[in-house]
Design an enzyme around this catalytic site. Structure first.
Site, PDB file in Angstrom:
ATOM      1  N   GLY A 194      58.922   8.945  31.966  1.00  0.00           N
ATOM      2  CA  GLY A 194      59.313   9.005  30.835  1.00  0.00           C
ATOM      3  C   GLY A 194      57.894   8.920  29.869  1.00  0.00           C
ATOM      4  O   GLY A 194      56.998   8.393  29.975  1.00  0.00           O
ATOM      5  N   CYS A 207      55.614   7.545  38.495  1.00  0.00           N
ATOM      6  CA  CYS A 207      54.394   7.053  36.891  1.00  0.00           C
ATOM      7  C   CYS A 207      55.393   5.860  36.240  1.00  0.00           C
ATOM      8  O   CYS A 207      55.309   5.041  36.698  1.00  0.00           O
ATOM      9  CB  CYS A 207      54.901   8.252  36.049  1.00  0.00           C
ATOM     10  SG  CYS A 207      53.510   8.185  33.910  1.00  0.00           S
ATOM     11  N   TYR A 208      56.181   6.004  34.918  1.00  0.00           N
ATOM     12  CA  TYR A 208      57.204   4.919  33.854  1.00  0.00           C
ATOM     13  C   TYR A 208      57.526   4.368  35.184  1.00  0.00           C
ATOM     14  O   TYR A 208      57.750   2.983  34.407  1.00  0.00           O
ATOM     15  CB  TYR A 208      57.625   5.579  32.593  1.00  0.00           C
ATOM     16  CG  TYR A 208      58.068   3.888  31.818  1.00  0.00           C
ATOM     17  CD1 TYR A 208      56.965   4.037  31.028  1.00  0.00           C
ATOM     18  CD2 TYR A 208      59.657   4.387  32.398  1.00  0.00           C
ATOM     19  CE1 TYR A 208      57.991   3.018  30.317  1.00  0.00           C
ATOM     20  CE2 TYR A 208      59.888   3.631  31.354  1.00  0.00           C
ATOM     21  CZ  TYR A 208      59.275   3.068  30.809  1.00  0.00           C
ATOM     22  OH  TYR A 208      59.860   1.502  29.049  1.00  0.00           O
ATOM     23  N   HIS A 218      52.910  12.500  39.595  1.00  0.00           N
ATOM     24  CA  HIS A 218      53.974  13.130  39.246  1.00  0.00           C
ATOM     25  C   HIS A 218      54.380  14.371  40.885  1.00  0.00           C
ATOM     26  O   HIS A 218      53.536  15.148  40.870  1.00  0.00           O
ATOM     27  CB  HIS A 218      54.002  13.868  38.056  1.00  0.00           C
ATOM     28  CG  HIS A 218      54.406  13.352  36.939  1.00  0.00           C
ATOM     29  ND1 HIS A 218      55.797  12.741  36.295  1.00  0.00           N
ATOM     30  CD2 HIS A 218      53.371  12.451  36.130  1.00  0.00           C
ATOM     31  CE1 HIS A 218      55.735  12.053  35.237  1.00  0.00           C
ATOM     32  NE2 HIS A 218      54.839  12.281  35.237  1.00  0.00           N
ATOM     33  N   GLU A 228      56.720  15.616  41.594  1.00  0.00           N
ATOM     34  CA  GLU A 228      58.011  16.645  41.384  1.00  0.00           C
ATOM     35  C   GLU A 228      56.514  17.639  40.113  1.00  0.00           C
ATOM     36  O   GLU A 228      57.170  19.173  40.557  1.00  0.00           O
ATOM     37  CB  GLU A 228      59.042  16.218  40.325  1.00  0.00           C
ATOM     38  CG  GLU A 228      58.750  16.158  38.893  1.00  0.00           C
ATOM     39  CD  GLU A 228      57.694  15.174  38.659  1.00  0.00           C
ATOM     40  OE1 GLU A 228      57.566  14.274  39.582  1.00  0.00           O
ATOM     41  OE2 GLU A 228      57.690  14.362  37.425  1.00  0.00           O
ATOM     42  N   SER A 239      81.371  37.991  32.640  1.00  0.00           N
ATOM     43  CA  SER A 239      80.414  38.198  31.147  1.00  0.00           C
ATOM     44  C   SER A 239      79.331  39.175  31.869  1.00  0.00           C
ATOM     45  O   SER A 239      78.701  39.922  30.643  1.00  0.00           O
ATOM     46  CB  SER A 239      79.657  36.932  30.563  1.00  0.00           C
ATOM     47  OG  SER A 239      78.555  36.674  31.401  1.00  0.00           O
ATOM     48  N   GLY A 240      79.313  39.449  32.773  1.00  0.00           N
ATOM     49  CA  GLY A 240      77.763  40.170  33.393  1.00  0.00           C
ATOM     50  C   GLY A 240      77.051  39.838  34.431  1.00  0.00           C
ATOM     51  O   GLY A 240      75.826  39.889  35.106  1.00  0.00           O
ATOM     52  N   GLY A 241      77.133  38.471  33.554  1.00  0.00           N
ATOM     53  CA  GLY A 241      75.715  37.126  34.147  1.00  0.00           C
ATOM     54  C   GLY A 241      75.904  36.901  35.025  1.00  0.00           C
ATOM     55  O   GLY A 241      77.148  36.964  35.939  1.00  0.00           O
ATOM     56  N   VAL A 242      75.565  35.903  35.705  1.00  0.00           N
ATOM     57  CA  VAL A 242      75.228  35.262  36.987  1.00  0.00           C
ATOM     58  C   VAL A 242      76.019  34.380  37.206  1.00  0.00           C
ATOM     59  O   VAL A 242      76.964  34.743  38.349  1.00  0.00           O
ATOM     60  CB  VAL A 242      73.622  34.622  37.440  1.00  0.00           C
ATOM     61  CG1 VAL A 242      73.773  33.913  38.575  1.00  0.00           C
ATOM     62  CG2 VAL A 242      72.440  35.676  36.923  1.00  0.00           C
ATOM     63  N   ASP A 243      76.324  33.646  36.706  1.00  0.00           N
ATOM     64  CA  ASP A 243      76.620  32.259  36.201  1.00  0.00           C
ATOM     65  C   ASP A 243      78.748  32.806  36.296  1.00  0.00           C
ATOM     66  O   ASP A 243      79.023  31.892  37.015  1.00  0.00           O
ATOM     67  CB  ASP A 243      76.936  31.602  34.863  1.00  0.00           C
ATOM     68  CG  ASP A 243      75.205  30.916  34.842  1.00  0.00           C
ATOM     69  OD1 ASP A 243      74.231  31.259  35.229  1.00  0.00           O
ATOM     70  OD2 ASP A 243      75.016  30.238  33.876  1.00  0.00           O
ATOM     71  N   ALA A 258      79.766  35.407  37.241  1.00  0.00           N
ATOM     72  CA  ALA A 258      80.010  36.286  38.926  1.00  0.00           C
ATOM     73  C   ALA A 258      79.903  35.219  39.481  1.00  0.00           C
ATOM     74  O   ALA A 258      81.179  35.610  40.334  1.00  0.00           O
ATOM     75  CB  ALA A 258      79.097  37.223  38.538  1.00  0.00           C
ATOM     76  N   LYS A 287      69.746  26.870  38.650  1.00  0.00           N
ATOM     77  CA  LYS A 287      70.054  28.198  38.184  1.00  0.00           C
ATOM     78  C   LYS A 287      70.219  28.736  39.808  1.00  0.00           C
ATOM     79  O   LYS A 287      70.542  29.737  39.919  1.00  0.00           O
ATOM     80  CB  LYS A 287      69.944  28.614  37.036  1.00  0.00           C
ATOM     81  CG  LYS A 287      69.929  29.758  36.930  1.00  0.00           C
ATOM     82  CD  LYS A 287      71.222  29.863  35.925  1.00  0.00           C
ATOM     83  CE  LYS A 287      70.876  31.994  35.202  1.00  0.00           C
ATOM     84  NZ  LYS A 287      72.209  31.842  34.301  1.00  0.00           N
TER      85      LYS A 287
END
Ligand code: XMP
Length: 534
Positions: free
Chosen positions: A68, A95-96, A183, A185, A237-241, A243, A389
């Site tokens: 943070g 970290c924090y 960190h 990550e 929409s044609g997008g990934v999500d 679909a 995603k």
């Protein structure tokens, strides 16, 4: 038909027992949550204001406290309910979060007045304990802190140190409490993912059993239970999500699902065909296409202001979609059935950023969550609500969707409408489609798709400049290339594309696309620039 209720929107999204990632306010929580999932463990982000009782109610298998921006000594700095460290759930502070643990458990956090920032050499102390065992004694870690833990809490072992920080990691195996100052990550921390995995699998004993296959199985069961025998519609929409969301729902309830695809004429080259032919062939989904190209062009005539364009496109889209939905509802009624559900491809970042379900600050009201029409008369089915995603892509591949759709770059709902700076006309759309197709083909041919988050191609329709081509002067428009690299679109950097690829793109566009006589490259990061131009 029932109305969308808050319950439907915030309902639990999975049965999996989570690792809770406590958000202390920086941008690290989402990244940590993703890394935990990369270790095949389900994770959820919760605000630092969560109480011990609320944590207990979620029945977590582990807890990670994020970094943070604050100092634990600042008045009003984010704190943690001390009861959380007493629950007997394994915890790792980062970290924090590490400093909050040290302070609460009776260690000392010193204001050294020195900052460690960026790549920092770290040395393992002793055998490194369960987090660092078997790793090199000297490692590079990514740090960003002012205060330092100067003394570990009683009963804790020190696992690592740096030049400025005597206690850079600590552990109590007995209490299953762990912390690191760096960190893990962040990819710049050499053994970061290993440290996280050691915490999850070895220290906390959490199995690595969360993956695309298990998500599909679980969602299919949930959708069947939610939907029963009712009918479901979904806007593609044609997008990934959308679909992938539709494909999971189809896996669950088959032809109870009908998809509606609105062609608003603002799509990129070949997108409609990919949905109508390739996607349908891969899934067997029932699809209704509405050709609304003229309607959108008419509504956009004479409009140049980007916000007005967005509003018009949004309004026309909802009108068109609702019209198609209404027709399907009537058709179903005729057959004695009800359409009760609407599929949405809402993703986890949309949920987190809208403050939905976690109580975190409302960063932005995302179009998928905040912008729902209030009188929407469907219940929502949101099978991707817990997913990032890259996880959605993995699921799409597992379901056998065409790579052209699953691997597709993010594309704004208002489409090419906002990538034309100036009035939207059919001629300009065709021109931009041609330029965009060249850019996509060349980037793919150069093997750069992995490196690029997305590359908007923008037409400056209101700008013209003099050029020379063949024997004559030209007075054409510039095309802007906006290649960006990003983890999540919240921040981005411009991608350093090889000069020869840029040269090829520029040559092809100026030679092949009528009306364009310059290609320029956007070298702005986000912030201060946004990814789209508008
Ligand atoms: P900006 O331009 O704000 O974009 O840096 C961040 C990301 O969001 C995408 N974007 C949209 N996506 N509907 C969408 O679904 C929209 O209206 C929209 N506007 C921007 C943009 O492409 C980038 O990935």
């Amino acid at each position: 038909m029932s109305e969308v209720s808050t319950d439907a929107v915030t309902a639990a999204v999975t049965e999996a027992r989570p690792v809770l990632v406590v958000d202390f306010g920086a941008q690290y929580a989402q990244l940590i949550a993703r890394r935990v999932r990369e270790a095949s463990v389900y994770s959820e982000i919760v605000p630092h204001t969560i109480t011990a009782a609320e944590v207990a109610a979620k029945n977590p298998v582990g807890i990670v406290l994020s970094g943070g921006p604050s100092s634990v000594y600042e008045p009003g700095s984010p704190d943690l309910d001390p009861g959380i460290l007493q629950l007997g759930v394994p915890v790792m502070g980062i970290c924090y979060g590490f400093q909050v643990m040290a302070k609460q458990l009776g260690g000392e956090v010193a204001r050294t007045g020195r900052r460690e920032y960026g790549s920092t050499p770290m040395r393992v102390v002793g055998d490194g304990g369960v987090l660092l065992a078997g790793q090199p004694d000297a490692q590079t870690t990514w740090m960003s802190h002012g205060d330092s833990v100067s003394q570990a809490p009683e009963g804790f072992d020190v696992l690592a140190s740096t030049e400025d920080t005597p206690v850079a990691a600590f552990a109590s195996d007995e209490r299953q409490l762990y912390g690191v100052q760096w960190h893990p990550e962040v990819k710049h921390s050499e053994f970061g993912q290993r440290v996280l995995e050691n915490f999850l699998h070895r220290a906390a004993g959490i199995p690595a059993d969360w993956n695309s296959g298990s998500v599909i199985t679980e969602q299919v069961a949930r959708i069947r239970e939610q939907v029963g025998s009712a009918r479901v519609i979904c806007g593609l929409s044609g997008g990934v999500d959308s679909a992938v969301a539709a494909a999971i729902v189809h896996e669950a309830v088959g032809d109870q699902l009908v998809c509606v695809f609105v062609d608003h004429g603002l799509l990129r080259a070949d997108e409609r065909r990919q949905v109508e032919e390739d996607y349908v062939a891969a899934t067997g989904i029932r699809l209704v296409t509405v050709d609304a190209r003229e309607q959108f062009l008419d509504a956009l005539a004479g409009v140049t202001d980007p916000e007005s364009k967005r509003k018009i496109i949004g309004r026309e889209f909802i009108r068109t979609f609702e019209g198609a939905a209404e027709a399907l509802v009537l058709e179903a009624q005729g057959a004695g059935e009800a359409v009760r559900f609407l599929v949405q491809g809402t993703l986890y970042p949309d949920v987190v950023e809208s403050g939905g379900g976690t109580g975190t600050a409302n960063i932005k009201s995302h179009h998928n969550v905040g912008g729902l029409p209030e009188d929407l008369e469907f219940e929502l089915v949101e099978p991707l609500r817990a997913l990032f995603k890259d996880e959605v892509r993995a699921i799409g591949r597992e379901l056998g969707l065409p790579e052209a759709i699953v691997g597709r770059q993010p594309f704004p709902g208002p489409g090419l409408g906002i990538r034309i700076i100036g009035e939207v006309t059919l001629e300009r759309l065709d021109l931009l489609r041609e330029a965009d197709a060249i850019v996509r083909a060349e980037l793919t041919a150069a093997g750069l798709d992995e490196e690029i988050w997305q590359c908007p191609v923008v037409l400056l329709a209101d700008v013209r400049s003099v050029g020379v081509q063949g024997d004559g002067r030209t007075y054409g428009h510039p095309i802007v290339l906006r290649p960006v690299s990003s983890e999540d679109a919240m921040t981005a950097d411009w991608t350093r594309l090889p000069y020869d690829v840029l040269a090829r793109i520029s040559n092809r566009i100026t030679n092949e696309v009528d009306g364009v006589n310059r290609v320029v490259l956007d070298v702005t990061s986000k912030p201060p620039g946004t990814i789209e131009w508008e």
